[in-house]
Design a protein around this motif. Sequence first.
Motif, PDB file in Angstrom:
ATOM      1  N   ILE A  51       4.136  -0.033  10.789  1.00 54.32           N
ATOM      2  CA  ILE A  51       2.730   0.238  11.046  1.00 54.32           C
ATOM      3  C   ILE A  51       1.999   0.337   9.727  1.00 54.32           C
ATOM      4  O   ILE A  51       2.510   0.896   8.760  1.00 54.32           O
ATOM      5  CB  ILE A  51       2.573   1.547  11.870  1.00 54.32           C
ATOM      6  N   THR A  52       0.808  -0.256   9.679  1.00 53.02           N
ATOM      7  CA  THR A  52      -0.019  -0.075   8.505  1.00 53.02           C
ATOM      8  C   THR A  52      -0.537   1.356   8.508  1.00 53.02           C
ATOM      9  O   THR A  52      -0.663   1.975   9.571  1.00 53.02           O
ATOM     10  CB  THR A  52      -1.193  -1.065   8.511  1.00 53.02           C
ATOM     11  N   TRP A  53      -0.810   1.906   7.308  1.00 48.71           N
ATOM     12  CA  TRP A  53      -1.203   3.307   7.274  1.00 48.71           C
ATOM     13  C   TRP A  53      -2.485   3.557   8.042  1.00 48.71           C
ATOM     14  O   TRP A  53      -2.681   4.633   8.584  1.00 48.71           O
ATOM     15  CB  TRP A  53      -1.323   3.802   5.833  1.00 48.71           C
ATOM     16  N   SER A  54      -3.338   2.559   8.101  1.00 54.85           N
ATOM     17  CA  SER A  54      -4.561   2.709   8.887  1.00 54.85           C
ATOM     18  C   SER A  54      -4.269   2.743  10.368  1.00 54.85           C
ATOM     19  O   SER A  54      -5.096   3.182  11.162  1.00 54.85           O
ATOM     20  CB  SER A  54      -5.509   1.538   8.598  1.00 54.85           C
ATOM     21  N   GLY A  55      -3.089   2.267  10.743  1.00 58.52           N
ATOM     22  CA  GLY A  55      -2.708   2.242  12.143  1.00 58.52           C
ATOM     23  C   GLY A  55      -3.277   1.071  12.911  1.00 58.52           C
ATOM     24  O   GLY A  55      -3.068   0.979  14.122  1.00 58.52           O
ATOM     25  N   THR A  56      -3.960   0.188  12.243  1.00 61.57           N
ATOM     26  CA  THR A  56      -4.606  -0.916  12.948  1.00 61.57           C
ATOM     27  C   THR A  56      -3.643  -2.023  13.340  1.00 61.57           C
ATOM     28  O   THR A  56      -3.938  -2.795  14.253  1.00 61.57           O
ATOM     29  CB  THR A  56      -5.723  -1.521  12.088  1.00 61.57           C
ATOM     30  N   SER A  57      -2.513  -2.085  12.664  1.00 59.32           N
ATOM     31  CA  SER A  57      -1.539  -3.137  12.975  1.00 59.32           C
ATOM     32  C   SER A  57      -0.145  -2.553  13.122  1.00 59.32           C
ATOM     33  O   SER A  57       0.263  -1.706  12.328  1.00 59.32           O
ATOM     34  CB  SER A  57      -1.516  -4.194  11.869  1.00 59.32           C
ATOM     35  N   THR A  58       0.556  -3.017  14.141  1.00 54.06           N
ATOM     36  CA  THR A  58       1.936  -2.613  14.364  1.00 54.06           C
ATOM     37  C   THR A  58       2.795  -3.857  14.563  1.00 54.06           C
ATOM     38  O   THR A  58       2.306  -4.899  14.996  1.00 54.06           O
ATOM     39  CB  THR A  58       2.075  -1.702  15.591  1.00 54.06           C
ATOM     40  N   SER A  63      14.043  -6.531  19.966  1.00 55.88           N
ATOM     41  CA  SER A  63      14.788  -5.525  20.730  1.00 55.88           C
ATOM     42  C   SER A  63      13.969  -4.264  20.960  1.00 55.88           C
ATOM     43  O   SER A  63      14.250  -3.507  21.890  1.00 55.88           O
ATOM     44  CB  SER A  63      16.092  -5.180  20.016  1.00 55.88           C
ATOM     45  N   ALA A  64      12.981  -4.031  20.128  1.00 53.22           N
ATOM     46  CA  ALA A  64      12.166  -2.824  20.246  1.00 53.22           C
ATOM     47  C   ALA A  64      10.933  -3.017  21.139  1.00 53.22           C
ATOM     48  O   ALA A  64      10.432  -2.045  21.712  1.00 53.22           O
ATOM     49  CB  ALA A  64      11.724  -2.353  18.871  1.00 53.22           C
ATOM     50  N   LYS A  65      10.469  -4.226  21.250  1.00 56.80           N
ATOM     51  CA  LYS A  65       9.263  -4.490  22.028  1.00 56.80           C
ATOM     52  C   LYS A  65       9.407  -4.020  23.464  1.00 56.80           C
ATOM     53  O   LYS A  65      10.403  -4.291  24.130  1.00 56.80           O
ATOM     54  CB  LYS A  65       8.952  -5.983  22.017  1.00 56.80           C
ATOM     55  N   GLY A  66       8.411  -3.298  23.915  1.00 55.32           N
ATOM     56  CA  GLY A  66       8.407  -2.820  25.283  1.00 55.32           C
ATOM     57  C   GLY A  66       9.148  -1.523  25.509  1.00 55.32           C
ATOM     58  O   GLY A  66       9.016  -0.899  26.569  1.00 55.32           O
ATOM     59  N   ARG A  67       9.956  -1.110  24.523  1.00 51.89           N
ATOM     60  CA  ARG A  67      10.718   0.140  24.672  1.00 51.89           C
ATOM     61  C   ARG A  67      10.331   1.179  23.626  1.00 51.89           C
ATOM     62  O   ARG A  67      10.355   2.376  23.892  1.00 51.89           O
ATOM     63  CB  ARG A  67      12.218  -0.137  24.575  1.00 51.89           C
ATOM     64  N   PHE A  68      10.026   0.723  22.427  1.00 47.31           N
ATOM     65  CA  PHE A  68       9.719   1.626  21.311  1.00 47.31           C
ATOM     66  C   PHE A  68       8.230   1.535  20.982  1.00 47.31           C
ATOM     67  O   PHE A  68       7.612   0.471  21.108  1.00 47.31           O
ATOM     68  CB  PHE A  68      10.515   1.246  20.068  1.00 47.31           C
ATOM     69  N   THR A  69       7.677   2.646  20.508  1.00 45.94           N
ATOM     70  CA  THR A  69       6.291   2.676  20.077  1.00 45.94           C
ATOM     71  C   THR A  69       6.202   3.402  18.742  1.00 45.94           C
ATOM     72  O   THR A  69       6.669   4.538  18.625  1.00 45.94           O
ATOM     73  CB  THR A  69       5.394   3.386  21.095  1.00 45.94           C
ATOM     74  N   ILE A  70       5.595   2.752  17.763  1.00 44.22           N
ATOM     75  CA  ILE A  70       5.391   3.382  16.462  1.00 44.22           C
ATOM     76  C   ILE A  70       3.947   3.862  16.393  1.00 44.22           C
ATOM     77  O   ILE A  70       3.019   3.187  16.860  1.00 44.22           O
ATOM     78  CB  ILE A  70       5.718   2.407  15.306  1.00 44.22           C
ATOM     79  N   SER A  71       3.758   5.035  15.824  1.00 50.38           N
ATOM     80  CA  SER A  71       2.419   5.596  15.687  1.00 50.38           C
ATOM     81  C   SER A  71       2.393   6.460  14.438  1.00 50.38           C
ATOM     82  O   SER A  71       3.422   6.780  13.863  1.00 50.38           O
ATOM     83  CB  SER A  71       2.040   6.412  16.919  1.00 50.38           C
ATOM     84  N   ARG A  72       1.196   6.832  14.031  1.00 46.99           N
ATOM     85  CA  ARG A  72       1.095   7.678  12.841  1.00 46.99           C
ATOM     86  C   ARG A  72       0.044   8.752  13.050  1.00 46.99           C
ATOM     87  O   ARG A  72      -0.891   8.588  13.814  1.00 46.99           O
ATOM     88  CB  ARG A  72       0.794   6.843  11.587  1.00 46.99           C
ATOM     89  N   GLU A  73       0.230   9.859  12.356  1.00 50.46           N
ATOM     90  CA  GLU A  73      -0.725  10.951  12.351  1.00 50.46           C
ATOM     91  C   GLU A  73      -1.103  11.173  10.900  1.00 50.46           C
ATOM     92  O   GLU A  73      -0.406  11.860  10.152  1.00 50.46           O
ATOM     93  CB  GLU A  73      -0.112  12.201  12.965  1.00 50.46           C
ATOM     94  N   SER A  74      -2.212  10.568  10.502  1.00 53.70           N
ATOM     95  CA  SER A  74      -2.588  10.555   9.084  1.00 53.70           C
ATOM     96  C   SER A  74      -2.772  11.951   8.512  1.00 53.70           C
ATOM     97  O   SER A  74      -2.403  12.214   7.376  1.00 53.70           O
ATOM     98  CB  SER A  74      -3.854   9.731   8.899  1.00 53.70           C
ATOM     99  N   ALA A  75      -3.341  12.850   9.306  1.00 55.71           N
ATOM    100  CA  ALA A  75      -3.604  14.199   8.801  1.00 55.71           C
ATOM    101  C   ALA A  75      -2.322  14.905   8.398  1.00 55.71           C
ATOM    102  O   ALA A  75      -2.329  15.782   7.529  1.00 55.71           O
ATOM    103  CB  ALA A  75      -4.349  15.005   9.850  1.00 55.71           C
ATOM    104  N   LYS A  76      -1.205  14.537   9.023  1.00 55.68           N
ATOM    105  CA  LYS A  76       0.083  15.155   8.711  1.00 55.68           C
ATOM    106  C   LYS A  76       0.967  14.243   7.876  1.00 55.68           C
ATOM    107  O   LYS A  76       2.121  14.576   7.616  1.00 55.68           O
ATOM    108  CB  LYS A  76       0.814  15.533  10.006  1.00 55.68           C
ATOM    109  N   ASN A  77       0.437  13.081   7.478  1.00 56.45           N
ATOM    110  CA  ASN A  77       1.254  12.108   6.733  1.00 56.45           C
ATOM    111  C   ASN A  77       2.581  11.854   7.444  1.00 56.45           C
ATOM    112  O   ASN A  77       3.643  11.830   6.823  1.00 56.45           O
ATOM    113  CB  ASN A  77       1.520  12.588   5.309  1.00 56.45           C
ATOM    114  N   THR A  78       2.503  11.680   8.734  1.00 50.63           N
ATOM    115  CA  THR A  78       3.713  11.542   9.536  1.00 50.63           C
ATOM    116  C   THR A  78       3.636  10.297  10.406  1.00 50.63           C
ATOM    117  O   THR A  78       2.570   9.985  10.959  1.00 50.63           O
ATOM    118  CB  THR A  78       3.932  12.779  10.415  1.00 50.63           C
TER     119      THR A  78
END
Length: 122
Positions: A51-58, A63-78
């Motif tokens: 994921i880009t840090w802006s979260g605009t692109s993932t 094997s991960a498509k449809g099962r895994f989701t990547i996300s970010r919480e910028s305020a927590k740098n996580t």
Amino acid sequence: QVQLVESGGGLVQSGGSLRLSCAASGRIRSTYSLGWFRQAPGKEREFVAAITWSGTSTYYSDSAKGRFTISRESAKNTVYLQMNSLEPEDTALYYCAARLIGRLTDDDYNYWGQGTQVTVSS
């Protein structure tokens, strides 16, 4: 320097879910992108999601498509990796990594965490 600390791994039954977390600290900047990779015993390290840090692109592996989701919480740098419908083939050491430039699916990231173990029982 950038420090990455993964957490959230564990033992889960087939079909179960886990959420991995990656806490970034140090000289992490808004231009960093983050990715998840994994390595199973006897196998090469492989790309899972990014994921880009802006979260605009993932990005996801097939094997991960449809099962895994990547996300970010910028305020927590996580960054998180929500993994659903886990299968024994997902058993691996999962790494978080950060990079400034380059293809997010390539594994030549600048910084790596120590990894968190995910074990899926059948």
